[in-house]
Motif scaffolding. Structure first.
Motif, short mmCIF file in Angstrom:
data_model
loop_
_atom_site.label_atom_id
_atom_site.label_comp_id
_atom_site.label_asym_id
_atom_site.label_seq_id
_atom_site.Cartn_x
_atom_site.Cartn_y
_atom_site.Cartn_z
N HIS A 1 0.84 -1.20 0.00
CA HIS A 1 0.00 0.00 0.00
C HIS A 1 0.88 1.25 0.00
CE1 HIS A 1 -3.83 -2.03 0.53
NE2 HIS A 1 -3.19 -2.87 1.33
N TYR A 2 0.45 2.22 -0.81
CA TYR A 2 1.15 3.52 -0.89
C TYR A 2 0.65 4.46 0.19
CZ TYR A 2 2.77 2.94 -5.80
OH TYR A 2 3.38 2.54 -6.95
N SER A 3 1.53 5.36 0.63
CA SER A 3 1.06 6.53 1.40
C SER A 3 0.37 7.47 0.40
CB SER A 3 2.23 7.26 2.06
OG SER A 3 3.09 7.79 1.07
N ASN A 4 -0.43 8.40 0.89
CA ASN A 4 -1.14 9.32 -0.01
C ASN A 4 -0.19 10.09 -0.90
OD1 ASN A 4 -4.00 10.26 2.09
ND2 ASN A 4 -3.70 8.52 0.76
N SER A 5 1.00 10.40 -0.41
CA SER A 5 1.96 11.16 -1.21
C SER A 5 2.61 10.30 -2.29
CB SER A 5 3.08 11.67 -0.31
OG SER A 5 3.82 10.55 0.14
N GLY A 6 2.51 8.99 -2.17
CA GLY A 6 3.21 8.09 -3.08
C GLY A 6 4.68 7.93 -2.73
N GLU A 7 5.09 8.58 -1.65
CA GLU A 7 6.52 8.57 -1.29
C GLU A 7 6.96 7.24 -0.72
OE1 GLU A 7 7.65 11.86 1.27
OE2 GLU A 7 9.13 10.59 2.26
N LEU A 8 6.08 6.57 0.00
CA LEU A 8 6.51 5.30 0.58
C LEU A 8 5.46 4.21 0.38
CD1 LEU A 8 5.13 4.46 3.53
CD2 LEU A 8 6.44 6.40 4.27
N THR B 1 -9.84 12.56 9.91
CA THR B 1 -10.10 13.95 10.25
C THR B 1 -8.95 14.85 9.80
OG1 THR B 1 -9.13 13.81 12.45
CG2 THR B 1 -11.49 13.33 12.30
N LYS B 2 -7.80 14.26 9.57
CA LYS B 2 -6.65 15.05 9.08
C LYS B 2 -6.58 15.04 7.56
CE LYS B 2 -3.74 14.38 13.14
NZ LYS B 2 -3.51 15.70 13.67
N GLY B 3 -7.59 14.45 6.92
CA GLY B 3 -7.69 14.55 5.46
C GLY B 3 -7.06 13.41 4.68
N HIS B 4 -6.69 12.33 5.36
CA HIS B 4 -6.11 11.20 4.62
C HIS B 4 -7.17 10.44 3.86
CE1 HIS B 4 -1.94 11.30 5.63
NE2 HIS B 4 -2.32 11.80 6.79
N ARG B 5 -6.83 10.05 2.65
CA ARG B 5 -7.74 9.25 1.82
C ARG B 5 -7.37 7.78 1.99
NH1 ARG B 5 -5.61 10.12 -2.60
NH2 ARG B 5 -4.21 11.80 -2.02
N PHE B 6 -8.38 6.96 2.24
CA PHE B 6 -8.16 5.52 2.35
C PHE B 6 -8.69 4.83 1.10
CE2 PHE B 6 -7.60 6.90 6.59
CZ PHE B 6 -6.75 5.98 7.18
N THR B 7 -7.87 4.02 0.47
CA THR B 7 -8.33 3.37 -0.75
C THR B 7 -8.70 1.91 -0.52
OG1 THR B 7 -6.04 2.91 -1.31
CG2 THR B 7 -7.00 4.85 -2.31
N SER B 8 -8.27 1.34 0.61
CA SER B 8 -8.56 -0.08 0.86
C SER B 8 -9.36 -0.23 2.15
CB SER B 8 -7.25 -0.86 0.99
OG SER B 8 -6.68 -0.64 2.28
N ASP B 9 -9.75 -1.47 2.43
CA ASP B 9 -10.46 -1.76 3.68
C ASP B 9 -9.51 -2.37 4.71
OD1 ASP B 9 -12.94 -1.08 2.52
OD2 ASP B 9 -12.99 -3.04 1.53
N THR B 10 -8.22 -2.35 4.43
CA THR B 10 -7.28 -3.04 5.32
C THR B 10 -6.94 -2.20 6.55
OG1 THR B 10 -5.35 -2.07 4.24
CG2 THR B 10 -6.16 -4.14 3.33
N ASP B 11 -6.46 -2.91 7.57
CA ASP B 11 -5.90 -2.24 8.73
C ASP B 11 -4.51 -1.68 8.40
OD1 ASP B 11 -5.12 -4.90 8.38
OD2 ASP B 11 -4.74 -5.25 10.49
N THR B 12 -3.91 -2.19 7.34
CA THR B 12 -2.54 -1.83 6.95
C THR B 12 -2.38 -0.37 6.58
OG1 THR B 12 -2.32 -4.07 6.10
CG2 THR B 12 -0.70 -2.45 5.32
N GLU B 13 -3.40 0.18 5.94
CA GLU B 13 -3.25 1.56 5.45
C GLU B 13 -2.99 2.56 6.57
OE1 GLU B 13 -6.45 2.16 2.39
OE2 GLU B 13 -5.02 3.75 1.86
N VAL B 14 -3.48 2.28 7.77
CA VAL B 14 -3.20 3.23 8.85
C VAL B 14 -1.70 3.35 9.11
CG1 VAL B 14 -5.43 2.85 10.01
CG2 VAL B 14 -3.41 1.65 10.83
#
Ligand code: GLU
Length: 178
Positions: A88-95, A115-128
């Protein structure tokens, strides 16, 4: 929990990672994915199915670069599909990160991050994990190793992680708990 593998060296990373994932197939899994750091960005190829089949479809072993991470997933959060597959990518695509295991406190982290504006693209716990790394720590000027160390303080559960960043070529970080 299934398997993760990373490679950094003088050889092309992708074929070594694919072979490693094949060796760990006995562990059982539902999907496969690999990220390789190229010249200008980090490429990700991933999908549902067996290593051989997904590799044939996507030519994973032809990806070019000397640093990479690979993953086989046994879904715990979100159905097995291409979007939920790792990395999974970070929103910036950096990592990019891969993860085996479960982040028990992912719901509260996810709500805070939304609440800080992060977009989640998956349903995984990993994206956090990737948002926690990028948002809270890298953005504040930490390097990748310090950002990973600070991030895992916030995670609860048993897990193994692999992380690479476009901004830190030649660095690959792995960590685990439990
Ligand atoms: N909890 C993560 C997911 O559902 C990782 C599962 C695993 O260990 O493969 O994507």
């Amino acid at each position: 929990m299934c398997s993760i593998i990373g490679y950094y060296g003088e050889n092309s990373a992708a074929p070594i990672i694919v072979k490693g994932l094949q060796r760990m197939e006995y562990r059982g899994y539902d999907s496969v994915g690999v990220a390789v750091k190229g010249e200008s960005d980090i490429s990700v190829k991933k999908g549902v199915g067996k290593v051989n089949a997904v590799n044939q479809d996507l030519s994973i072993d032809k990806m070019s670069g000397f640093t990479g991470i690979g993953h086989t997933r046994w879904a715990t959060h979100g159905v097995p599909n291409d979007v939920n597959s790792h990395p999974h990518y970070s929103n910036s695509g950096e990592l990019v990160s891969i993860h085996n295991g479960i982040i028990e406190n992912y719901e509260s982290l996810r709500e805070k991050q939304k609440t800080k504006g992060h977009r989640f693209t998956s349903d995984t716990d990993t994206e956090v994990i990737v948002h926690q790394l990028y948002d809270y720590h890298l953005e504040q000027g930490e390097d990748l190793l310090s950002a990973v160390k600070l991030t895992i303080v916030d995670l609860r559960g048993a897990y193994a992680l692999g992380v690479i960043s476009h901004n830190e070529p030649g660095r690959l970080i792995a960590t685990r708990s439990g």
